[in-house]
Design a protein around this motif. Sequence first.
Motif, mmCIF file in Angstrom:
data_model
loop_
_atom_site.group_PDB
_atom_site.id
_atom_site.type_symbol
_atom_site.label_atom_id
_atom_site.label_comp_id
_atom_site.label_asym_id
_atom_site.label_seq_id
_atom_site.Cartn_x
_atom_site.Cartn_y
_atom_site.Cartn_z
ATOM 1 N N SER A 167 -26.501 -3.895 14.717
ATOM 2 C CA SER A 167 -25.466 -4.930 14.685
ATOM 3 C C SER A 167 -24.427 -4.684 13.607
ATOM 4 N N PHE A 168 -24.828 -4.097 12.489
ATOM 5 C CA PHE A 168 -23.916 -3.970 11.357
ATOM 6 C C PHE A 168 -23.264 -2.595 11.265
ATOM 7 N N ARG A 169 -23.988 -1.538 11.684
ATOM 8 C CA ARG A 169 -23.463 -0.185 11.521
ATOM 9 C C ARG A 169 -23.283 0.542 12.846
ATOM 10 N N GLY A 170 -23.597 -0.128 13.954
ATOM 11 C CA GLY A 170 -23.398 0.504 15.250
ATOM 12 C C GLY A 170 -24.299 1.695 15.495
ATOM 13 N N MET A 171 -25.489 1.682 14.916
ATOM 14 C CA MET A 171 -26.421 2.805 15.037
ATOM 15 C C MET A 171 -27.542 2.458 16.003
ATOM 16 N N ARG A 172 -27.780 3.355 16.963
ATOM 17 C CA ARG A 172 -28.902 3.179 17.885
ATOM 18 C C ARG A 172 -30.075 3.955 17.316
#
Length: 356
Positions: A167-172
Amino acid sequence: MPEEGKKMLTYTFTNKDIPLYEQVYNAIKSDILSGQLRPGTKLPSKRSFASHNGMSTITIQNAYDQLISEGYIYTLPRKGYFVSELEGLRNMPQKLSLNLDIKTPQPPKTYTYDLSNNMINPDNFPFSIWAKLSRDNLAHKRKELMSVAPANGLFELREAISKHLSSFRGMRVDPNQIIVGAGTEYLYGILIQLLGNDYRYCIENPGYKKLLQVYQQYGVECVYANIDGNGIMPGELHDKHVDIAHICPNHHFPTGITMPASRRYEILSWANEESGHYIIEDDYDSELRSHGKPLPTLFSIDGCEKVIYMNTFSKSLAPTMRISYMVLPVHLANRFYEHLAFSSCTVSNIEQYTLA
């Protein structure tokens, strides 16, 4: 061979704070170590010892049992108790004095204005919320709190970190790619074990000086690579023949530089040149922004499993909250579970559940 006869032992015990059997044990042990009771000497029977010193046979039994368990005396059926031969006792050095010359770290200096980066105003920490969450876990997770956490940390915390990064860093990130540990310095040690000691590391110049000390302590080669206004320079990585670049692209320490997208792709291109090239992306204070959204992490735009993402809760919570984590590329995560999963997680369960 046991010496003939037996030695009647006479002691006076006055210390009421130490159990009587322990005082008897200490007295006999001291006489053995000092040589007053020689190897093979027969000790008094429990009954005669107790009668001579005015105490119960149970007390003597407990003292003798302890001495037997530690190997100072032994017993022969129907013959009694004897002092053991302690090999090497005569060659033992004298016990050192307790007044040891240990050079402990000096207490930090005090200043009128402290501008160091590892302090926090206690008024800013959510003590009441942390205490409430801790109490809830103590009340409802008793079984879980007493269970051994896996080497990579509790799933609940790793899942919460995974959702936060999404949600905060766009990391999957799969929770099983995340390794939780007591501080980034500990995790650097795990990384070195994972990658091996033969790699040549580099850190930014200027940069966080402590990193050099950490890498040198682990016995790996570490050099400086210069930066410009866009961050670490790819040419420096080539010229200094490094394998692993430890960088802070999102908020460089101490200059505050944010690496632009063009330079990020240049660094990723360098990493893809060799199979042994990796980037350690230190995102130590990404939660703190004065304005706007942070740029995407190197990890999120890396398509070749070359970036190891590191972060800590030292900035977002408190420096004394020694909880950090790293996100490993899939192949390194598999290597971790294959070779290092035997170790125990270094963060307590109560802190992990509360943080989760």
